[in-house]
Each structure stands twice: as C-alpha cells, then as structure tokens.
Design an enzyme around this catalytic site. Structure first.
Site: not given
Ligand SMILES: NC(=O)C1=CN([C@@H]2O[C@H](COP(=O)(O)OP(=O)(O)OC[C@H]3O[C@@H](n4cnc5c(N)ncnc54)[C@H](O)[C@@H]3O)[C@@H](O)[C@H]2O)C=CC1
Ligand SMILES: O=C([O-])CC(=O)C(=O)O
Length: 329
Positions: A14, A17, A92, A98, A112, A159, A187
């Site tokens: 992505g 990444g 998003r 979110r 995971q 942030d 977040h």
C-alpha cells in the site's frame, strides 16, 4: 555486525508501506550499524504488487538490508518479529468516518494479534497504523494474552507532528524550537491537541497564542488534517504517516531527550488521567530503556479535562462496538 532485526510490515504493497519500507531498510529506524530483515505481509491479491516493492528494495542495494520475504499468512509473517507495523487496513475514503471502518477492520487485527502472540520475538513492539488505529490496537492486544499489553501501541505521532507544525507556523518559530505539545485521546476528529505545556524556544506557548486561535484554528486544523489531506490529494496521508511511524518506533527504541515528551497511543492501565483500563489512548509519553512511560502529574485545565473526557467516551463507544461484534472478550 549484530543479528538482523526482523521488521514485519502489513499492507506492504500500500501507499504507507511504500513510503515506510525504504526508510527502515536504509537504517533510519535502528541506526547505521543494525541490519534489518523485512517481512512483508499482504492479502493474496496484493502479493504480486508487494513483489514489485521488494524488487525496488533490492535495487537500492541497501547495505543494512539482509533479506526480504513476502507472505500472505500472518503466522509466518510474524515469526520471530521484533518490530511489527500493522498498516494494512481499509483506508478511509472521502466522506467516510472512522466508525464506518470498525467492522471492516476488526476482523484483520484479531488474527494478526494472535499470530504475534504465537510467534513474535520476546521483545516485540507493535505499532498499529491502520484505522481506527486505537481500537485496532486494542483488538490486536486482546488477541495476544502472552505479550505484555504495553507492547501494543497506536499511532498518534502524526497528530503530534501536525500540532508542532501548526504551532511553528503560527509563531514563526522553527519546528525544533517547539517542545511538549500533546494530542490526547483518539486518532480521529475527536482528538484533543493541547499546547498547555508546550514551549516555543523556551517560552510558554500559551503566552504567544490566544484562546480564539487555539479553539478556532489550531485544534480543528490538527484534528481534521487527515480529512483535509484526503480532500486535497484524493488519497489519505501516506509519506507523513510513514514518517510518523518511523518517529514513533525510533523514540520507543532509542528514547526521548531529557525533559521532552512525544505523543503515543499507549495501553491504558487505568492509572493515568482517569482513562479507563484497556483503551489505547494518546498520552504524553517519554521513553527510556526501551519503554514508553506516560508523563504523570500534569495540571489539567477544565478545557483539557473536557477534551480528555470526550475522547474517553469516543474510544469507549468504539470499544463497546467491537466488543458487541465479538472481537474483544
Ligand atoms: N494512524 C494514522 O495516523 C494514520 C493511519 N492511516 C491508515 O493506514 C492504513 C493504510 O493506509 P494506506 O497505506 O494509505 O492504504 P492502502 O490502501 O494504500 O494500503 C493498504 C494495504 O493493506 C493491504 N491489506 C488489506 N488487508 C490486509 C490484511 N488483512 N493483511 C495485510 N495487508 C492487508 C491492502 O492490500 C493494501 O495493499 C489505513 O487504514 C489508513 O486509514 C493513514 C494515515 C495516518
Ligand atoms: O484520515 C485518514 O483516514 C488518514 C489518517 O488517519 C490521517 O491522515 O490522519
């Protein structure tokens, strides 16, 4: 040379990444003397794209990069992992909040976490970047009962960095002159960016900016920056997110300078600022000896208290929602 550190990056094909892997491989995370082995985890459909990224990593001939493996199986990808970046998630898109992402992503982070529990190195450090990052960190942590809860963190550093830059622009100071901002909570647009304790070239920030700017410009700009980037770029923040992911892990591993803190989403044990146990909450933290510690004892104004409480409520709602879906025991 030391043995290579194993870094697993999920969502390796992505955007984040792509911005993150090259920096890790170049030595910006562990330093110039520590070799790195990269484990790239992707969904099967994106493995081929991850192979392309791996080819490019190869083509950089990074002296510290000792190997790259690509997986579509979390159990294998986290075997022996020292540092886990959980980035892969559904990003998003325009107009989406979110909360919409909770259900889509909850199913990713449990398995995971379980794979980290089963096979990661004893010193594993986990940073959840994929949104909703704080609650995804809680889900992963819940699935890893044998790993100390404080090894699961969520990314609030972007942030934090955004808050520093906004304050630097406003005051005309250099970024390096800004110390000890904090972004409390989640977040998300609920977050509470706070300059109550911040200094600008040694002077209290509160003496240099007024309340109207803080409430009408600073806090909304920082809290809604993610959405503003999406509106401008047509895609969510990637290079700045990768940069913050490096910063977060770098501070954790190498420590924070004396008298300075950063913001990290860390596991709440219930003993700091009234935040309930079990949430992953943005706190001011220092790092020493490889551990993050919440900065305690700050005087909390009524406004900050309200900001913290609002975030407790927001994160509790997310927590309750994923619990109702069965993702947290
Ligand atoms: N916490 C923060 O400050 C920030 C968080 N983000 C979040 O980071 C996440 C990733 O963003 P991008 O890289 O831009 O998205 P992207 O869509 O470019 O990449 C996501 C990658 O994750 C992969 N993926 C999906 N499910 C997976 C799974 N189960 N296992 C492994 N890989 C999987 C996809 O195949 C894709 O390649 C999003 O959730 C985004 O909202 C983005 C910016 C800042
Ligand atoms: O807003 C988003 O979805 C991406 C993000 O987390 C950010 O840029 O802060």
């Amino acid at each position: 040379m030391a043995d290579p550190r194993i870094v697993t990056v999920t969502g390796a094909a992505g955007h984040i990444g792509y911005a993150l892997l090259f920096r890790i491989a170049s030595g910006q995370l562990f330093g110039p003397d520590v070799p790195v082995k990269l484990n790239l985890l992707e969904i099967p459909q994106a493995v081929h794209a991850a192979e392309g990224t791996a080819m490019e990593l190869d083509d950089c001939a990074f002296p510290l990069l000792s190997g790259i493996d690509i997986f579509d199986d979390a159990a294998k990808a986290f075997s022996g992992t020292n540092v886990a970046y959980l980035v892969g998630a559904r990003p998003r898109t325009k107009g989406m909040e979110r909360a919409d992402l909770l259900e889509a992503n909850a199913g990713i982070f449990g398995p995971q976490g379980a794979a980290i529990n089963a096979g990661a190195a004893d010193d594993v450090r986990v940073l959840v970047v994929g949104n909703p990052a704080n609650t995804n960190a809680v889900i992963a942590q819940n699935a890893a009962p044998d790993v100390p809860a404080d090894r699961f963190t969520s990314m609030m550093r972007l942030d934090h960095n955004r808050a520093i830059s906004q304050l630097a622009h406003k005051t005309g100071a250099a970024v390096s002159d800004i110390k000890n901002v904090v972004v409390w909570g989640n977040h998300s647009a609920d977050q509470y960016p706070d300059v109550s304790y911040a200094t600008v070239a040694g002077r209290p920030a509160a003496d240099l900016v007024d309340d109207a700017w803080l409430s009408e410009e600073f806090r909304p700009t920082v809290a809604k920056r993610g959405a503003a980037i999406i509106a401008a770029r047509g895609a969510s923040s990637a290079a700045s997110a990768a940069n913050a992911a490096i910063d977060h892990m770098h501070s954790w591993i190498h420590g924070t300078p004396e008298g300075e803190w950063v913001t990290a989403g860390v596991y709440s044990d219930g003993s700091h600022y009234g935040v309930p146990a079990g949430l992953s909450f943005g706190f001011p933290v220092t790092s020493a000896d490889g551990e993050y510690h919440v900065v305690d004892g700050l005087e909390i104004s009524d406004a900050t208290r309200a900001g913290i409480d609002h975030n407790i409520e927001a994160l509790r709602e997310e927590y309750d929602a994923v619990k109702a879906l069965g993702f947290i025991k």
